[in-house]
Design a protein around this motif. Structure first.
Motif, PDB file in Angstrom:
ATOM      1  N   ASN A  66       0.854  -1.180   0.000  1.00 14.34           N
ATOM      2  CA  ASN A  66       0.000   0.000   0.000  1.00 14.34           C
ATOM      3  C   ASN A  66       0.889   1.229   0.000  1.00 14.34           C
ATOM      4  N   TYR A  68       1.240   5.354   0.555  1.00 15.42           N
ATOM      5  CA  TYR A  68       0.635   6.458   1.299  1.00 15.42           C
ATOM      6  C   TYR A  68       1.273   7.785   0.897  1.00 15.42           C
ATOM      7  N   LYS A  73      -3.777   6.699   2.238  1.00 16.48           N
ATOM      8  CA  LYS A  73      -3.529   5.659   1.240  1.00 16.48           C
ATOM      9  C   LYS A  73      -3.937   6.131  -0.146  1.00 16.48           C
ATOM     10  N   ASN A  75      -3.611   4.007  -3.190  1.00 15.59           N
ATOM     11  CA  ASN A  75      -4.178   2.928  -3.999  1.00 15.59           C
ATOM     12  C   ASN A  75      -5.456   2.390  -3.369  1.00 15.59           C
ATOM     13  N   THR A  77      -6.630  -0.911  -4.006  1.00 12.29           N
ATOM     14  CA  THR A  77      -6.337  -2.306  -3.657  1.00 12.29           C
ATOM     15  C   THR A  77      -4.829  -2.464  -3.567  1.00 12.29           C
ATOM     16  N   PRO A  78      -4.348  -3.424  -2.772  1.00 15.17           N
ATOM     17  CA  PRO A  78      -2.895  -3.599  -2.629  1.00 15.17           C
ATOM     18  C   PRO A  78      -2.198  -3.765  -3.978  1.00 15.17           C
ATOM     19  N   GLU A 106      -1.662  -5.505   6.723  1.00 18.28           N
ATOM     20  CA  GLU A 106      -0.681  -4.455   6.470  1.00 18.28           C
ATOM     21  C   GLU A 106       0.378  -4.455   7.563  1.00 18.28           C
TER      22      GLU A 106
END
Length: 677
Positions: A66, A68, A73, A75, A77-78, A106
């Motif tokens: 992810n 930041y 955050k 995105n 989705t990962p 995470e």
């Protein structure tokens, strides 16, 4: 009663596991490797901010990330496709960090980074003052070769820079030279120290080969090189006789003591100094009497036991060749072995060395060999093979053909033969696979994957003719690309061409280069060799950075790519062969680094490196998952919550008590046993 005995034995076993050295816990054959952070870098581009970060060699293949920006955050989705991202709403004032995501959880965030305003980072330099030689010649200084190492154990590379005077000489040239200096700089521009090698070390490409590597596994890199009377270390202490001057009337230094010194990477202080081996001896025994061939030096790092790095210092290659291997461990320098071509049974190894070398496990026994030009020296200091094709200027070691097992060597030679213009051989046996005949010195050769239509083959070129061949020996082009360095730069798996300050993409359809980068106000080094200060994967994802000096020598510029790629590969610095390539890149005639696996069009997934991470004791306390400087019940509670899926904030490296790359109930049990003990 049996249950109590079993539980007691289990507790004792858990405590015992904690006392086993980290390298024994991981795997007997795992190699020591340096700790690296995520190396996150952010660059302002026209469509937002390009962000890139490392996937580590110890990461799970299923790891995601992810990203930041300013604590929020970016995105949805990962991120699993590549380890780079363009944030369209990022600005020049944004700050970024990434968080690994494992099994949907995470993990602890990375270090943060600000945004670069352009695709390079400028490091201000402290230019040494010029001087005047005995003969009245004035000289100035230019930034020359660089290397990298984590000198302070913080997970970030420092830059070690060699300064050469303007009157530096090739060994064949007479004349006095100025002193050679080694500087260390942090990536934030902070100057750390300067080593003055003194008047008794001559300046030139073949004299000072400096190794930067964590030799003792304490998580901090040392610096090693040849020294002499008058060398001044990074804290101002003089080695030997400060007043000695052994330069003769022709500017050569053919008498006086020679030393090998290991320096502390953090301070530049000399840790130990010993007599240099191989010694000079009789000058004429190396091939001439005026001082040319006696002072041809090479150096490298090799994992001779398959686990720990050793230092190898070398002398000579036109005729006699000598290699001496050392270990620096527990504050002691010990010699492991010496190989000398004049010893009984080694005469076939005379005259086979290059102006460079390479290191890798060519015979797949888990331990490294030194490919010393047209020959190879085994990990035990014995000759492995010699091709008897003699000395050359350029050589490359890698897995160039995924269709055949093991590593290959591509080399050119000075002496005419059936393979002097280009020799493609098996790196394990030295057996010729195919060759290009020549009658005279071939000075350049390069091995790169530059042509996607020829999937799973590598391009090999040579200077004698304007032709390019694939690894099967088939001519694929009659137009010659540049023959110098290669860099993984854009988004595909093919390599780009680097020559001087020109970075090109090879247009295989039209057989012509396409310019990708021409850095303004930058210069290359070492005259016609035209190499950068360094090319290496030192920041961001797996692609390489290029370090040039500015034309006024006031700055080093670290250029990084901003091309988006979906190709995801762990940092090349965690590939053992590539990492060793960076260590020897500054040696004599610089050569580009290569990987120990096939990296090119049509490649399979890169193999997971068998490594363990050496961290400095001062910064790494196993079990201190909240990084408060102590291991206590709070750390136990945090790990327990993490395993129950109730928390994600912990230092995963310190929670992995048995260093197996996973955090599970065994780590919790080991942490509990540590607290009880």
């Amino acid at each position: 009663m049996r249950k109590k005995i079993f539980m007691l034995l289990l507790a004792l076993l858990q405590v015992a596991l904690l006392t086993i050295p980290q390298q024994l816990v991981t795997a007997a054959s795992a190699r020591q490797m340096e700790y690296l952070d995520r190396g996150i870098v952010a660059v302002k581009v026209s469509n937002g901010v390009f962000v890139s970060w490392r996937m580590l060699g110890t990461d799970s293949t299923s790891i995601a990330f992810n990203l930041y920006r300013d604590g929020k955050k970016v995105n949805t989705t990962p991120i699993t496709s590549g380890t780079n991202y363009v944030d369209p709403t990022g600005t020049a004032s944004s700050t970024y960090y990434v968080c690994p995501v494992k099994d949907g959880v995470e993990l602890a965030k990375s270090e943060s980074t600000a945004v670069w305003g352009q695709n390079y980072l400028s490091l201000p330099l402290q230019i040494p003052a010029g001087g005047t030689t005995k003969s009245g010649e004035y000289y100035t200084y230019s930034a020359n070769d660089c290397s990298v190492g984590d000198l302070d154990g913080d997970g970030q590379y420092e830059i070690i820079l060699k300064w050469d005077p303007s009157n530096a000489k090739d060994n064949s040239q007479s004349g006095y030279t100025g002193n050679v200096y080694l500087d260390a700089y942090k990536l934030n521009g902070k100057f750390l120290w300067r080593i003055d090698l003194g008047r008794n070390i001559r300046a030139g490409a073949h004299y000072t080969q400096f190794m930067v590597y964590d030799l003792d596994g304490d998580g901090k890199a040392e610096v090693a090189c040849k020294t002499a009377d008058g060398t001044k270390d990074g804290i101002g202490k003089v080695i030997g006789n400060a007043n000695a001057d052994y330069t003769n009337s022709n500017g050569y230094i053919l008498s006086g003591p020679e030393y090998l010194t290991i320096f502390n990477g953090e301070t530049g202080a000399a840790l130990t100094t010993t007599d240099y081996d191989p010694p000079r001896g009789t000058v004429s025994s190396w091939g001439d009497s005026y001082g040319n061939r006696v002072d041809r030096f090479l150096a490298c790092i090799a994992y001779l036991d398959g686990v720990h790095p050793s230092l190898v210092m070398c002398r000579g290659y036109y005729t006699r060749a000598v290699l001496a291997a050392y270990n620096w461990r527990d504050g002691k320098l010990t010699k492991v072995w010496t190989f000398d071509s004049k010893d009984s049974g080694n005469s076939a190894y005379e005259g086979q060395g290059n102006h460079n070398l390479s290191v890798g496990d060519v015979d797949s026994d888990g331990m490294d060999e030194i490919v010393y030009g047209a020959c190879a020296i085994d990990h035990n200091g014995r000759g492995l093979y010699t091709t008897k094709l003699n000395h050359g200027d350029a050589m490359h070691l890698s897995d160039m053909d995924p269709g055949r097992p093991g590593l290959e060597v591509w080399q050119c030679h000075e002496t005419g033969s059936n393979a002097s213009s280009g020799e493609y051989r098996d790196a394990r046996t030295g057996q010729l696979i195919w060759g290009l005949a020549g009658t005279s010195d071939t000075g350049r050769g390069l091995a790169l994957d530059i042509d996607p239509p020829d999937t799973r083959v590598l391009k090999c070129g040579h200077q004698a003719v304007t032709e390019v061949y694939n690894v099967n020996g088939t001519k694929v082009s009659t137009t010659k690309p540049s023959m110098n360095f290669g860099v993984w730069w854009d988004g595909d798996l093919n390599r780009e061409l680097l020559d001087g300050t020109k970075l090109d993409k090879w247009d295989y359809v039209n057989s012509t280069p396409m310019r990708l980068l021409t850095p303004a106000d930058c210069a290359s080094n070492n005259s016609t060799k035209a190499n950068p200060c360094l090319s290496a994967d030192i920041l961001g994802d797996w692609r390489e950075e290029v370090i040039w000096r500015t034309t006024d020598n006031k700055y080093l510029r670290i250029y990084t790519t901003t091309a988006v790629t979906s190709n995801r590969i762990y940092t090349l610095m965690h590939d053992p062969l590539y990492r060793l390539s960076i260590a020897w890149q500054n040696v004599a005639y610089n050569q580009p680094p290569h990987t120990g696996f096939y990296l090119g069009d049509g490649m399979s997934q890169a193999p997971t490196p068998n490594i363990y991470i050496a961290k400095p004791a001062s910064s790494f306390l196993p079990g201190d998952v909240n990084n408060d400087g102590s291991v206590d019940a709070l750390d136990f509670a945090i790990v327990k919550k993490y395993l129950l899926g109730q928390s994600t904030e912990l230092d995963t490296g310190k929670a992995d008590m048995n260093s197996d790359g996973d955090i599970n109930a065994l780590d919790l049990a080991l942490l509990k046993a540590s607290l009880l003990s």
